[in-house]
Scaffold this motif. Structure first.
Motif, mmCIF file in Angstrom:
data_model
loop_
_atom_site.group_PDB
_atom_site.id
_atom_site.type_symbol
_atom_site.label_atom_id
_atom_site.label_comp_id
_atom_site.label_asym_id
_atom_site.label_seq_id
_atom_site.Cartn_x
_atom_site.Cartn_y
_atom_site.Cartn_z
ATOM 1 N N THR B 142 0.861 -1.182 0.000
ATOM 2 C CA THR B 142 0.000 0.000 0.000
ATOM 3 C C THR B 142 0.893 1.227 0.000
ATOM 4 O O THR B 142 2.063 1.141 0.369
ATOM 5 C CB THR B 142 -0.874 0.036 1.259
ATOM 6 O OG1 THR B 142 -0.048 0.359 2.396
ATOM 7 C CG2 THR B 142 -1.575 -1.292 1.514
ATOM 8 N N GLY B 154 4.891 4.136 2.030
ATOM 9 C CA GLY B 154 3.876 3.093 2.116
ATOM 10 C C GLY B 154 4.150 2.089 3.211
ATOM 11 O O GLY B 154 5.031 2.282 4.047
ATOM 12 N N ALA B 155 3.371 1.021 3.202
ATOM 13 C CA ALA B 155 3.493 -0.007 4.230
ATOM 14 C C ALA B 155 2.946 -1.314 3.682
ATOM 15 O O ALA B 155 2.150 -1.315 2.749
ATOM 16 C CB ALA B 155 2.706 0.403 5.468
ATOM 17 N N PHE B 156 3.374 -2.426 4.274
ATOM 18 C CA PHE B 156 2.726 -3.704 3.997
ATOM 19 C C PHE B 156 1.520 -3.820 4.918
ATOM 20 O O PHE B 156 1.656 -3.712 6.142
ATOM 21 C CB PHE B 156 3.688 -4.876 4.251
ATOM 22 C CG PHE B 156 4.748 -5.017 3.197
ATOM 23 C CD1 PHE B 156 4.451 -5.616 1.980
ATOM 24 C CD2 PHE B 156 6.034 -4.544 3.412
ATOM 25 C CE1 PHE B 156 5.431 -5.747 1.001
ATOM 26 C CE2 PHE B 156 7.014 -4.665 2.436
ATOM 27 C CZ PHE B 156 6.710 -5.271 1.223
#
Lengths: 330, 330
Positions: B142, B154-156
């Motif tokens: 994301t 972003g990030a997982f």
């Protein structure tokens, strides 16, 4: 003299080093750097004091710096972009390391930048305020404020180590020291009655920055937080204890405008309001509340407690008196 | 007709539902809603088409919506704030659910908002473009773009389910369909030679939106991505395969200005550039490269391949010809 505590989180476990002159001990941080690129994030108050030393710590790496404006009012998405800008314009890759050098605001913002840069990179905390040393640098809560609520945007992201150099507290303003003591008192109130008694007896030493007393208070506080976080990393249960005073405190900070109250000042009065509410619910005695008020006053934190003249009836038939939340004194 | 695939990620495992008229099947999504508050995030192209149906899916909950402007140029921190604003002004708590209704941009932004709102809340993906159904809604990446690089922030964060309704592809513009096919072709190139052969034979059916052909292509693509992600959730190894064409593609998108190339278009030409580079390194034959070019052209994706007249010598003594990256045709 150095003490090492460990926050036990399985593969995300990390050490907290507490002691004097740690800012000159390269050997402590070097094993925790990933990759070859290091970005030190600090602010315009802390950088003139400690940036040189911090840069020397990472002299073996490709080291860059980014300086944020100081204060809770700058803990925003917009200011966060200053960190991303610095990382990208210096071509930092996903194997880089971010270093937070400063108080809670710098730590929370750097941590969130590390959580979100290229989906997550390594970071190291070097807290230079008492509040950051005993609270915000431990436990992996990172983030920024939103105009509609404090810490509403963020992520859990654990550092790879925390370096708490007690010497940095010598340059702290008195009111910043008191703000940190609010979180220290919190640990006594939520879990450690003996430590609360010790604080009552040693508050003068702490305010006089006696290194031994400070070191002990920081150790006990970090150990308490580390234990709670290890039991409940993502705040599904017991970790909520650490929020004592924060519901009222966040409302005060948000309502008064970020930067007008120090976080610790708001937490101090927030704990008193929580104690008062507990008394109204018959969970605490008037004597308990007085003890909370006394220790918060002893730490030279604002209490600004004044009861409104008329009780406001609630639907449940209870009465509610309100606290006024004045600006903290000079 | 519905197919259920599972992305196996231990306690973060989740189902992908693929089929027709799924937007009317409450029973699919209801078990995946946490809490009582649902925020549907969509954009100004998709909302007029599918928002009513999506709202009916969540009619049993306190359902709010936020509509973003369409396009990759709006995948920014600034536009992300629209989601936080809506959540906070509607008093959404940390037990809420976010729903992404739209293409890859909506999915990536909603996912990152979910990853970062109050340190992480639940989210559901309802992808309405082919690209989102076969790629961006699966795997938990994301984020938003930064002016200096795509997806840099972003990030997982894994969804709790993905609802891929093939009917929504009927309202897709032709060039959006082609953009999605670029990612479908990618799976053939990286891991599935038989599927690549099938694509070569069935491209006309896919472009004509034959439901059976589309359904098959989506299933195979999602299964391929799910397998890779299950083996390497955080891209420490094999997951990098999924980036075929993306290094060149991201550079094109960033260099040309976000929104001027569709992501899938840039990935299509990026895969061709990667194939060409591989040929120069003697890892692929000229025939291999031609096969890649043929299938990308067959999917009606821009190739814009033109070699510059003079080779530019590199330090290593190799020669490098360059691609021009023209704007895609109308």
């Amino acid at each position: 003299m150095m003490k090492t505590l460990t926050v036990n989180l399985g593969e995300r476990s990390y050490p907290i080093y507490i002691g004097n002159q740690l800012l000159s001990k390269k050997e402590l941080v070097t094993p925790h750097v990933h990759g070859s690129q290091v970005m030190i994030v600090s602010n315009d108050i802390v950088a003139p004091l400690y940036l040189q030393q911090a840069k020397a710590l990472f002299a073996d790496f490709q080291c860059q710096t980014v300086i944020l404006p100081d204060g809770e009012q700058h803990k925003t998405l917009n200011d966060l972009n200053l960190i991303y800008d610095a990382l990208l314009s210096n071509h930092f890759d996903r194997y880089c390391t971010l270093v937070a050098l400063g108080g809670g605001v710098v730590g929370d913002m750097t941590g969130f930048a590390a959580a979100s840069y290229q989906s997550g990179v390594n970071f190291i905390q070097i807290p230079t305020t008492l509040l950051a040393q005993v609270d915000s640098s431990v436990g992996g809560k990172t983030g920024v404020n939103h105009p509609l609520g404090k810490n509403m945007i963020g992520a859990f992201h654990q550092p790879s180590c925390v370096l708490a150099d007690i010497e940095t507290l010598n340059t702290l303003e008195d009111k910043q020291l008191s703000a940190g003591l609010a979180e220290v008192i919190k640990y006594g109130l939520i879990r450690l009655p003996d430590f609360l008694g010790w604080l009552e007896q040693n508050m003068d030493k702490l305010l006089a920055r006696d290194p031994e007393a400070l070191s002990y208070a920081i150790e006990i506080s970090c150990q308490c937080k580390a234990d709670v976080v290890a039991a409940d990393e993502h705040e599904a249960g017991v970790r909520a204890l650490l929020n004592l005073g924060h519901t009222f405190g966040h409302a005060i900070e948000s309502g008064a405008g970020y930067g007008n109250w120090l976080h610790g000042e708001a937490v101090g009065i927030g704990m008193l309001m929580a104690a008062d509410l507990s008394m109204r619910e018959n969970w605490l005695t008037e004597q308990d509340v007085q003890r909370v008020e006394n220790i918060i006053k002893a730490a030279k934190l604002p209490v600004g407690r004044s009861l409104c003249p008329q009780a406001v009836p609630l639907a449940q038939g209870r009465s509610c008196k309100s606290f006024s939340a004045p600006m903290p004194g000079p």
